[in-house]
Design a protein around this motif. Structure first.
Motif, short mmCIF file in Angstrom:
data_model
loop_
_atom_site.label_atom_id
_atom_site.label_comp_id
_atom_site.label_asym_id
_atom_site.label_seq_id
_atom_site.Cartn_x
_atom_site.Cartn_y
_atom_site.Cartn_z
N GLY A 8 -1.45 11.26 3.30
CA GLY A 8 -0.12 10.81 3.68
C GLY A 8 -0.19 9.32 3.95
O GLY A 8 -1.25 8.70 3.86
N LYS A 9 0.98 8.73 4.29
CA LYS A 9 0.94 7.30 4.53
C LYS A 9 1.72 6.94 5.78
O LYS A 9 2.94 6.82 5.77
CB LYS A 9 1.46 6.53 3.32
CG LYS A 9 1.24 5.03 3.43
CD LYS A 9 1.59 4.33 2.12
CE LYS A 9 1.74 2.83 2.33
NZ LYS A 9 2.38 2.18 1.19
N THR A 10 0.96 6.82 6.86
CA THR A 10 1.47 6.19 8.07
C THR A 10 0.98 4.77 8.02
O THR A 10 -0.17 4.51 7.64
CB THR A 10 0.93 6.94 9.31
OG1 THR A 10 1.66 8.16 9.45
CG2 THR A 10 1.10 6.13 10.58
N GLU A 11 1.85 3.82 8.33
CA GLU A 11 1.47 2.42 8.22
C GLU A 11 1.96 1.63 9.42
O GLU A 11 2.69 2.16 10.27
CB GLU A 11 2.05 1.83 6.92
CG GLU A 11 3.57 1.88 6.83
CD GLU A 11 4.08 1.57 5.42
OE1 GLU A 11 3.66 2.24 4.45
OE2 GLU A 11 4.93 0.68 5.29
N CYS A 12 1.52 0.38 9.52
CA CYS A 12 2.04 -0.51 10.55
C CYS A 12 2.00 -1.93 10.05
O CYS A 12 1.21 -2.27 9.16
CB CYS A 12 1.27 -0.33 11.85
SG CYS A 12 -0.46 -0.82 11.76
N LEU B 74 0.91 -8.39 7.38
CA LEU B 74 -0.35 -7.67 7.25
C LEU B 74 -0.09 -6.21 7.58
O LEU B 74 0.43 -5.89 8.66
CB LEU B 74 -1.44 -8.22 8.17
CG LEU B 74 -2.79 -7.52 7.91
CD1 LEU B 74 -3.93 -8.52 7.87
CD2 LEU B 74 -3.10 -6.42 8.91
N GLU B 75 -0.42 -5.36 6.64
CA GLU B 75 -0.17 -3.92 6.79
C GLU B 75 -1.51 -3.19 6.94
O GLU B 75 -2.41 -3.38 6.13
CB GLU B 75 0.56 -3.40 5.56
CG GLU B 75 0.80 -1.91 5.56
CD GLU B 75 1.64 -1.47 4.36
OE1 GLU B 75 2.84 -1.24 4.54
OE2 GLU B 75 1.09 -1.35 3.26
N THR B 76 -1.61 -2.39 7.98
CA THR B 76 -2.74 -1.47 8.13
C THR B 76 -2.17 -0.08 7.93
O THR B 76 -1.17 0.28 8.55
CB THR B 76 -3.36 -1.59 9.54
OG1 THR B 76 -3.69 -2.97 9.77
CG2 THR B 76 -4.61 -0.73 9.66
N ILE C 281 12.14 6.03 7.04
CA ILE C 281 12.79 5.23 6.00
C ILE C 281 12.55 3.75 6.34
O ILE C 281 12.78 3.34 7.47
CB ILE C 281 14.31 5.51 5.98
CG1 ILE C 281 14.58 6.95 5.53
CG2 ILE C 281 15.07 4.49 5.15
CD1 ILE C 281 14.60 7.14 4.03
N HIS C 282 12.09 2.96 5.36
CA HIS C 282 11.79 1.57 5.69
C HIS C 282 11.83 0.66 4.47
O HIS C 282 11.75 1.12 3.33
CB HIS C 282 10.41 1.47 6.34
CG HIS C 282 9.29 1.88 5.43
ND1 HIS C 282 8.88 3.18 5.30
CD2 HIS C 282 8.49 1.16 4.61
CE1 HIS C 282 7.88 3.24 4.45
NE2 HIS C 282 7.62 2.02 4.01
N ALA C 283 11.94 -0.63 4.75
CA ALA C 283 11.81 -1.64 3.70
C ALA C 283 11.47 -2.96 4.36
O ALA C 283 12.00 -3.30 5.41
CB ALA C 283 13.11 -1.78 2.92
N VAL D 47 13.91 0.29 -0.60
CA VAL D 47 13.98 1.16 0.57
C VAL D 47 13.21 2.43 0.23
O VAL D 47 13.47 3.05 -0.82
CB VAL D 47 15.44 1.47 0.93
CG1 VAL D 47 15.51 2.37 2.16
CG2 VAL D 47 16.22 0.18 1.14
N GLN D 48 12.28 2.79 1.08
CA GLN D 48 11.33 3.84 0.71
C GLN D 48 10.89 4.68 1.90
O GLN D 48 11.21 4.36 3.05
CB GLN D 48 10.11 3.20 0.06
CG GLN D 48 9.49 2.11 0.93
CD GLN D 48 8.38 1.35 0.20
OE1 GLN D 48 7.20 1.55 0.49
NE2 GLN D 48 8.75 0.50 -0.74
N VAL D 49 10.17 5.72 1.58
CA VAL D 49 9.61 6.59 2.62
C VAL D 49 8.32 7.19 2.06
O VAL D 49 8.18 7.33 0.84
CB VAL D 49 10.65 7.68 3.03
CG1 VAL D 49 11.04 8.56 1.84
CG2 VAL D 49 10.17 8.52 4.19
N HIS D 50 7.37 7.48 2.95
CA HIS D 50 6.10 8.05 2.51
C HIS D 50 5.92 9.45 3.11
O HIS D 50 6.37 9.72 4.22
CB HIS D 50 4.93 7.19 2.96
CG HIS D 50 5.06 5.75 2.57
ND1 HIS D 50 5.08 5.33 1.27
CD2 HIS D 50 5.20 4.64 3.33
CE1 HIS D 50 5.21 4.02 1.25
NE2 HIS D 50 5.29 3.57 2.48
N PRO D 51 5.22 10.32 2.37
CA PRO D 51 4.97 11.68 2.87
C PRO D 51 3.89 11.71 3.93
O PRO D 51 3.13 10.74 4.08
CB PRO D 51 4.49 12.41 1.61
CG PRO D 51 3.86 11.35 0.78
CD PRO D 51 4.63 10.09 1.05
ZN ZN Z 1 5.76 1.61 3.00
#
Ligand code: ZN
Length: 326
Positions: free
Chosen positions: A113-117, A182-184, A172-174, A95-99
């Motif tokens: 920073g890390k915005t993802e989808c 597939l992550e962009t 917060i995500h995992a 379980v994690q989070v990015h700045p």
């Molecule tokens: Zn992540």
């Protein structure tokens, strides 16, 4: 003038939660049966892609971004902004989070920073994600972490193939066991681990946690991200927009026949999920197949796609052509 698609050799990462699906689904030569990540389109220093064809063959995407900005519509920026991965979660990810950009620039020596989808390629019947949390205040958030009330704190979401999730920095995500995703994302490798299910590695150690940073960067209370979606059909191509936000615009595309396209972006990133086909540029045909990752550079003005394939397409949202207007 560079008039061909840029095919990329991915970089693979072994992870304690990884498996063999990257080989089973895509025939990739994976380094071990614990392979968690395929960095398909990457100019990040921790795992750059290598060009497989053309006059710049053998160079890293990092170098090509530095030295050949004409291929990317002269877009500004020190770093190639995006990173496309395929993740095989054979076990639960931590379980994690990015700045965000601002925090990462100050505390992570200039990282983005890390915005993802996430696009769910496939998953097991009971797979789920963690996306968000139930704490209403920072005090409650901290208390639930300190007392280990993970089941009460974390928001669980069941998933199925074809689902899509937008995960802005601070969420917060995992990714849960059994998902192939597939992550962009923004080109960043900064992760703050909040909880790792008290797992121990083969040396009997727990993985490091970053609780203080997690508390600092998490969005509290959690807000579900809303995305605008829509689909259109043009000739043999159905394009479904999954998200168009600050850092990236991502589409799921279904090709069934042929389509003529004009290049109207600085560059396009393609990752082929299923099937095969060709991209035809000025009468020359370049075939692609499931598992390929490629970039169409801005020096191409028109192209034709033909075949029977499914792919994820993305581009930076600023633009459309020549520099960025962030
Ligand atoms: Zn992540």
């Amino acid at each position: 003038m560079y008039k061909e698609p840029i095919f990329l050799q991915p970089d693979f990462k072994e992870r304690i939660w990884g498996g063999t699906k990257l080989r089973d689904y895509y025939n990739y030569e994976i380094p071990s049966t614990n392979t968690g990540e395929c960095w398909g389109i990457s100019a990040h220093e921790n795992g750059p892609s290598i060009l497989k064809n053309g006059p710049l063959r053998g160079q890293t995407l990092t170098k090509v971004w530095e030295n050949h900005r004409e291929l990317f519509g002269h877009e500004e920026g020190e770093k190639f902004p995006l990173l496309v991965k395929i993740l095989d979660a054979n076990d639960d990810l931590s379980v994690q989070v990015h700045p965000d950009d601002e925090y990462a620039r100050i505390y992570e020596s200039g990282e983005l920073g890390k915005t993802e989808c996430w696009y769910v390629i496939d998953c097991e019947v009971d797979s789920h994600l963690i996306l968000g949390h139930h704490a209403k205040t920072k005090e409650e958030f901290v208390r639930m972490i300190e007392t280990g009330e993970w089941d009460l704190l974390l928001k669980k979401v069941p998933i199925k193939p074809g689902d899509f999730y937008y995960v802005p920095s601070g969420t917060i995500h995992a990714i849960g066991k059994g998902a192939l995703i597939l992550e962009t994302q923004q080109s960043s490798d900064t992760t703050y681990r909040v909880y790792d299910y008290d797992r121990i590695d083969d040396k009997g150690d727990k993985r490091e946690r970053h609780v203080q940073q997690s508390i600092e960067v998490s969005t509290i209370p959690h807000k579900d991200a809303e995305v605008k979606q829509g689909a259109n059909r043009k000739e043999g191509l159905i394009t479904k927009q999954l998200v168009s936000e600050k850092y990236f615009t991502v589409y799921h595309c279904q090709l069934d026949g042929s389509v003529e396209q004009k290049m109207n972006r600085n560059y396009l990133l393609l990752s082929i999920l299923e099937g095969n086909g060709s991209v035809i540029i000025e009468g020359k045909s370049y075939s692609f197949t499931k598992g390929d990752h490629l970039i169409l550079p801005s020096t191409i003005s028109e192209y034709q796609l033909t075949g029977d394939a499914q792919f994820i397409l993305s581009h930076t949202t600023y633009g459309p052509l020549g520099g960025n207007n962030k």
